[in-house]
Design a protein around this motif. Structure first.
Motif, PDB file in Angstrom:
ATOM      1  N   ARG A 162       2.042   8.891 -14.930  1.00 14.44           N
ATOM      2  CA  ARG A 162       3.009   7.910 -14.453  1.00 14.44           C
ATOM      3  C   ARG A 162       3.554   7.121 -15.638  1.00 14.44           C
ATOM      4  O   ARG A 162       2.813   6.715 -16.520  1.00 14.44           O
ATOM      5  CB  ARG A 162       2.321   6.982 -13.451  1.00 14.44           C
ATOM      6  CG  ARG A 162       3.258   6.027 -12.773  1.00 14.44           C
ATOM      7  CD  ARG A 162       2.733   5.582 -11.430  1.00 14.44           C
ATOM      8  NE  ARG A 162       1.388   5.027 -11.471  1.00 14.44           N
ATOM      9  CZ  ARG A 162       0.848   4.355 -10.457  1.00 14.44           C
ATOM     10  NH1 ARG A 162       1.525   4.158  -9.349  1.00 14.44           N
ATOM     11  NH2 ARG A 162      -0.385   3.893 -10.545  1.00 14.44           N
TER      12      ARG A 162
ATOM     13  N   HIS B 101      14.467   8.132  -6.291  1.00 17.76           N
ATOM     14  CA  HIS B 101      13.612   8.784  -5.303  1.00 17.76           C
ATOM     15  C   HIS B 101      13.983  10.251  -5.092  1.00 17.76           C
ATOM     16  O   HIS B 101      14.164  10.704  -3.966  1.00 17.76           O
ATOM     17  CB  HIS B 101      13.590   8.004  -3.983  1.00 17.76           C
ATOM     18  CG  HIS B 101      12.809   6.723  -4.088  1.00 17.76           C
ATOM     19  ND1 HIS B 101      13.276   5.618  -4.757  1.00 17.76           N
ATOM     20  CD2 HIS B 101      11.579   6.381  -3.624  1.00 17.76           C
ATOM     21  CE1 HIS B 101      12.374   4.654  -4.706  1.00 17.76           C
ATOM     22  NE2 HIS B 101      11.333   5.097  -4.030  1.00 17.76           N
TER      23      HIS B 101
ATOM     24  N   GLU C 295       7.396   9.916 -12.645  1.00 18.83           N
ATOM     25  CA  GLU C 295       6.088  10.554 -12.509  1.00 18.83           C
ATOM     26  C   GLU C 295       6.218  12.031 -12.852  1.00 18.83           C
ATOM     27  O   GLU C 295       7.125  12.702 -12.365  1.00 18.83           O
ATOM     28  CB  GLU C 295       5.561  10.405 -11.083  1.00 18.83           C
ATOM     29  CG  GLU C 295       5.218   8.967 -10.753  1.00 18.83           C
ATOM     30  CD  GLU C 295       4.581   8.811  -9.372  1.00 18.83           C
ATOM     31  OE1 GLU C 295       4.084   7.722  -9.103  1.00 18.83           O
ATOM     32  OE2 GLU C 295       4.602   9.782  -8.588  1.00 18.83           O
TER      33      GLU C 295
ATOM     34  N   PRO D 128      15.051  -1.673  -8.559  1.00 16.46           N
ATOM     35  CA  PRO D 128      13.752  -2.315  -8.327  1.00 16.46           C
ATOM     36  C   PRO D 128      12.941  -1.621  -7.250  1.00 16.46           C
ATOM     37  O   PRO D 128      11.904  -2.131  -6.855  1.00 16.46           O
ATOM     38  CB  PRO D 128      14.164  -3.707  -7.852  1.00 16.46           C
ATOM     39  CG  PRO D 128      15.407  -3.454  -7.047  1.00 16.46           C
ATOM     40  CD  PRO D 128      16.104  -2.278  -7.709  1.00 16.46           C
ATOM     41  N   LYS D 129      13.422  -0.436  -6.814  1.00 19.34           N
ATOM     42  CA  LYS D 129      12.749   0.212  -5.682  1.00 19.34           C
ATOM     43  C   LYS D 129      11.645   1.135  -6.169  1.00 19.34           C
ATOM     44  O   LYS D 129      11.764   2.356  -6.052  1.00 19.34           O
ATOM     45  CB  LYS D 129      13.769   0.971  -4.840  1.00 19.34           C
ATOM     46  CG  LYS D 129      14.671   0.052  -4.047  1.00 19.34           C
ATOM     47  CD  LYS D 129      15.485   0.844  -3.051  1.00 19.34           C
ATOM     48  CE  LYS D 129      15.855  -0.002  -1.854  1.00 19.34           C
ATOM     49  NZ  LYS D 129      15.251   0.460  -0.618  1.00 19.34           N
ATOM     50  N   SER D 130      10.597   0.578  -6.734  1.00 15.32           N
ATOM     51  CA  SER D 130       9.460   1.399  -7.164  1.00 15.32           C
ATOM     52  C   SER D 130       8.204   0.569  -7.027  1.00 15.32           C
ATOM     53  O   SER D 130       8.283  -0.634  -6.758  1.00 15.32           O
ATOM     54  CB  SER D 130       9.639   1.830  -8.618  1.00 15.32           C
ATOM     55  OG  SER D 130       9.370   0.741  -9.471  1.00 15.32           O
ATOM     56  N   PHE D 131       7.076   1.211  -7.245  1.00 17.86           N
ATOM     57  CA  PHE D 131       5.801   0.496  -7.090  1.00 17.86           C
ATOM     58  C   PHE D 131       5.718  -0.701  -8.038  1.00 17.86           C
ATOM     59  O   PHE D 131       5.302  -1.783  -7.669  1.00 17.86           O
ATOM     60  CB  PHE D 131       4.637   1.463  -7.330  1.00 17.86           C
ATOM     61  CG  PHE D 131       3.289   0.818  -7.231  1.00 17.86           C
ATOM     62  CD1 PHE D 131       2.860   0.249  -6.039  1.00 17.86           C
ATOM     63  CD2 PHE D 131       2.438   0.770  -8.327  1.00 17.86           C
ATOM     64  CE1 PHE D 131       1.620  -0.366  -5.937  1.00 17.86           C
ATOM     65  CE2 PHE D 131       1.195   0.168  -8.242  1.00 17.86           C
ATOM     66  CZ  PHE D 131       0.781  -0.403  -7.043  1.00 17.86           C
TER      67      PHE D 131
ATOM     68  N   ARG E 191       6.063  -7.895  -6.438  1.00 12.84           N
ATOM     69  CA  ARG E 191       6.014  -6.973  -5.296  1.00 12.84           C
ATOM     70  C   ARG E 191       4.803  -7.251  -4.409  1.00 12.84           C
ATOM     71  O   ARG E 191       4.894  -7.204  -3.200  1.00 12.84           O
ATOM     72  CB  ARG E 191       5.954  -5.530  -5.792  1.00 12.84           C
ATOM     73  CG  ARG E 191       5.424  -4.566  -4.725  1.00 12.84           C
ATOM     74  CD  ARG E 191       5.299  -3.166  -5.210  1.00 12.84           C
ATOM     75  NE  ARG E 191       6.554  -2.466  -5.067  1.00 12.84           N
ATOM     76  CZ  ARG E 191       7.076  -2.139  -3.899  1.00 12.84           C
ATOM     77  NH1 ARG E 191       6.463  -2.463  -2.791  1.00 12.84           N
ATOM     78  NH2 ARG E 191       8.203  -1.510  -3.826  1.00 12.84           N
TER      79      ARG E 191
ATOM     80  N   MET F  63      11.995   7.169  -9.756  1.00 13.18           N
ATOM     81  CA  MET F  63      12.173   6.028  -8.844  1.00 13.18           C
ATOM     82  C   MET F  63      12.735   4.870  -9.654  1.00 13.18           C
ATOM     83  O   MET F  63      12.100   4.384 -10.584  1.00 13.18           O
ATOM     84  CB  MET F  63      10.839   5.639  -8.207  1.00 13.18           C
ATOM     85  CG  MET F  63      10.361   6.636  -7.166  1.00 13.18           C
ATOM     86  SD  MET F  63       8.588   6.570  -6.858  1.00 13.18           S
ATOM     87  CE  MET F  63       7.956   7.493  -8.250  1.00 13.18           C
TER      88      MET F  63
HETATM   89  N1  FFO Z   1       2.809   9.578  -6.586  1.00 12.43           N
HETATM   90  C1  FFO Z   1       2.436   8.369  -6.214  1.00 12.43           C
HETATM   91  N2  FFO Z   1       1.732   8.196  -5.096  1.00 12.43           N
HETATM   92  C2  FFO Z   1       1.332   6.937  -4.720  1.00 12.43           C
HETATM   93  C3  FFO Z   1       1.670   5.807  -5.497  1.00 12.43           C
HETATM   94  C4  FFO Z   1       2.438   6.030  -6.670  1.00 12.43           C
HETATM   95  O1  FFO Z   1       2.785   5.078  -7.408  1.00 12.43           O
HETATM   96  N3  FFO Z   1       2.789   7.310  -6.986  1.00 12.43           N
HETATM   97  N4  FFO Z   1       1.237   4.543  -5.091  1.00 12.43           N
HETATM   98  C5  FFO Z   1       0.993   3.501  -5.951  1.00 12.43           C
HETATM   99  O2  FFO Z   1      -0.102   3.165  -6.258  1.00 12.43           O
HETATM  100  C6  FFO Z   1       0.888   4.352  -3.693  1.00 12.43           C
HETATM  101  C7  FFO Z   1       2.155   4.175  -2.887  1.00 12.43           C
HETATM  102  N5  FFO Z   1       2.780   2.928  -3.189  1.00 12.43           N
HETATM  103  C8  FFO Z   1       4.128   2.780  -3.389  1.00 12.43           C
HETATM  104  C9  FFO Z   1       4.743   1.623  -2.979  1.00 12.43           C
HETATM  105  C10 FFO Z   1       6.118   1.494  -3.104  1.00 12.43           C
HETATM  106  C11 FFO Z   1       6.876   2.496  -3.675  1.00 12.43           C
HETATM  107  C12 FFO Z   1       8.333   2.390  -3.744  1.00 12.43           C
HETATM  108  O3  FFO Z   1       8.975   3.148  -4.445  1.00 12.43           O
HETATM  109  N6  FFO Z   1       8.945   1.452  -3.010  1.00 12.43           N
HETATM  110  C13 FFO Z   1      10.374   1.172  -2.999  1.00 12.43           C
HETATM  111  C14 FFO Z   1      11.185   2.163  -2.255  1.00 12.43           C
HETATM  112  C15 FFO Z   1      10.886   2.325  -0.816  1.00 12.43           C
HETATM  113  C16 FFO Z   1      11.887   3.146  -0.060  1.00 12.43           C
HETATM  114  O4  FFO Z   1      12.597   3.952  -0.623  1.00 12.43           O
HETATM  115  O5  FFO Z   1      11.935   2.901   1.146  1.00 12.43           O
HETATM  116  C17 FFO Z   1      10.619  -0.247  -2.504  1.00 12.43           C
HETATM  117  O6  FFO Z   1       9.878  -0.713  -1.652  1.00 12.43           O
HETATM  118  O7  FFO Z   1      11.564  -0.853  -3.003  1.00 12.43           O
HETATM  119  C18 FFO Z   1       6.232   3.643  -4.120  1.00 12.43           C
HETATM  120  C19 FFO Z   1       4.858   3.790  -3.986  1.00 12.43           C
HETATM  121  C20 FFO Z   1       0.082   5.509  -3.211  1.00 12.43           C
HETATM  122  N7  FFO Z   1       0.638   6.796  -3.581  1.00 12.43           N
END
Ligand code: FFO
Ligand code: GTP
Ligand code: K
Length: 458
Positions: free
Chosen positions: A22, A48, A85, A75-78, A124, A72
């Protein structure tokens, strides 16, 4: 502001199906893009999306690895930053080579927990949610997982913030009275403070009430199985772990050298303590003095004393019953298939009926009864429903106790009509203590310490 880009292997290192690296930060897309050859340059792909291609050594132009890359965008990422990744074939060499390549770019190795720390610093998630992430990884039973999952989802955070909101309103009210004392009706303000702080206090007491169970669900009930040779201790262990999916682990980060075994009896996690040591020495009571087994016995939340139904009690067993009956302990009358010789009336002198569990371990009979007995000791008979918020983290528990103290001080002061700016100090303290749970008022050193408990790549 955070400006550097970090990378780490996020999957367990070893042979595996695939491995994920990552990368997070402003340079993530640009730097990985220079090392990647696929249908579209990564700098041009939408957020995404997943892309097939190869990692390329930029010096030799050689294909290094076949990969899938996920992009990703902020701001739409973990982490809320740009995240890339790289999923590579599992295996130590492949992953190491890609990491080496990345670290030659404007990318540095992430510290343990740094991705989650960034998610926290960028707003977040809050601190208690981040701590939930650690618990999620470490959970050893379905129930513990559910508790942690709710915390990650912000369940505890929301409750804490509601309570802080009430305290802020109280502080605002106090503030007005300090600024405009001519409007103050002392008795009304005092009542207002008592009422508001009282309602917060009630909720905190409710949360603290869940904490014993929460801690048990998280860490397991530390259990020692004792009994003289041949009563069926090993059989019990095997029956429990065989039927109920044992998870064997040496918890990383703990200093103890004993391997602890985790089993669950239905939903109740038990952490079995170094039972082998006890097994050898507890046959003879004077040997209880042996340091190791005594430590295990003392540490145990629960002692399971196994007796043989088909045999008379010996002197040691009677002494042992007397010795441990004051503790949380359960007698297992094993080998119920044999004609009864054990003097049950002697056992009943020390144990209530529901804590004497007849079993035929060999046939796997009695496990349900054992579960009931454990529930009656630790959960007042029932495991609470899943929608309850459990407080399981010792840091949170300590802060809730401190908050409780501050609120009691504030309420008592209000009752005695202590000058209002004195009461204000206690209310503010309570607000800050709750804030420390979610990280709003936490010190940097505390935050560093919490995230350092994470594994690399999380
Ligand atoms: N491959 C992978 N799996 C994983 C994670 C990761 O970082 N990578 N995670 C980490 O530990 C957990 C999942 N957590 C995550 C939380 C938010 C977003 C994210 O991109 N959120 C955006 C977009 C949401 C959407 O498109 O609806 C956002 O909320 O803005 C990604 C992972 C568990 N599995
Ligand atoms: N009849 C009968 N025998 C049983 C039962 N449970 C276990 N046994 C037998 O009792 C013997 C001893 O069982 P273990 O589980 O090794 O007993 P232990 O207490 O661990 O023995 P040590 O390791 O010597 O301390 C074995 O032959 C088991 O098959 C039962 O419910 N009924
Ligand atoms: K570097």
């Amino acid at each position: 502001m955070i400006s550097d880009t970090i990378a780490a292997i996020s999957t367990a290192v070893g042979e595996g199906g695939i491995a994920v690296i990552r990368v997070s930060g402003p340079e993530a897309v640009g730097e990985v893009s220079r090392l990647f050859r696929g249908a579209t340059p990564l700098t041009e792909v939408p957020s995404h999306t997943v892309h097939y291609g190869f990692m390329i050594d930029p010096d030799t132009k050689e294909k290094m690895e076949e990969v899938l890359v996920t992009v990703m965008l902020a701001p739409k990422s973990f982490t809320t930053e740009d995240v890339v990744e790289i999923s590579a074939h599992g295996g130590v060499v492949s992953v190491r080579r890609i990491m080496e390549l990345l670290l030659k770019q404007r990318i540095r190795l992430a510290e343990p927990g740094e991705f989650t720390k960034r998610a926290f610093l960028n707003g977040r998630i809050d601190l208690s949610q981040a701590e939930g992430v650690i618990d999620l990884i470490r959970s050893k039973s379905d129930k513990a997982f559910s508790v942690a999952f709710k915390q990650v989802e912000g369940d505890l955070s929301r409750r804490i913030q509601q309570l802080r909101q009430t305290l802020i309103e109280t502080l605002a009210h106090i503030e007005v009275n300090i600024d405009y004392p001519e409007h103050d009706v002392e008795s009304m303000t005092s009542l207002f403070i008592q009422e508001k702080c009282g309602s917060v206090l009630t909720e905190i007491e409710r949360l603290l009430h869940t904490s014993n169970q929460g801690k048990i669900l998280r860490e397991g009930i530390t259990t020692a199985i004792v009994g003289r040779p041949n009563v069926g201790k090993s059989s019990l262990l095997n029956a429990l772990s065989g039927q109920n999916r044992a998870i064997v682990t040496d918890i990383p980060g703990t200093t103890r050298d004993v391997i602890e075994e985790f089993i669950t009896i239905n939903n109740i996690p038990l952490k079995l303590l170094d039972t082998a040591g006890i097994r050898e020495t507890l046959d003879v009571v004077e040997k209880i003095g042996v340091e190791r087994s005594r430590t295990a016995l003392n540490e145990a939340d629960l002692i399971l004393l196994v007796l043989n139904n088909g045999d008379e009690l010996n002197e040691e067993e009677q002494q042992l019953m007397e010795q441990i009956s004051g503790r949380q302990s359960i007698v297992i009358l094993n080998k119920m298939d044999l004609p009864q010789k054990v003097e049950t009336e002697k056992v009943r002198q020390f144990y209530k009926e529901e804590l004497i569990v007849p079993m035929t371990v060999k046939e796997g009979e009695g496990v349900d009864r054992l579960e009931e007995a454990i529930s009656s000791l630790f959960f007042a008979g029932k495991l609470e429903s899943a929608d309850l918020t459990y407080v399981s983290n010792v840091r949170h528990i300590a802060l809730l106790h401190q908050t409780k103290r501050s609120l009691i001080d504030a309420i008592e002061a209000a009752e005695m009509f202590v000058p209002i700016d004195m009461i204000q100090i206690d209310v503010r303290l309570a607000w800050e203590q709750l804030g420390e749970i979610v990280g709003d008022t936490a010190q940097d050193s505390l935050i560093d310490q919490i995230f350092s408990q994470f594994c690399l790549g999380k």
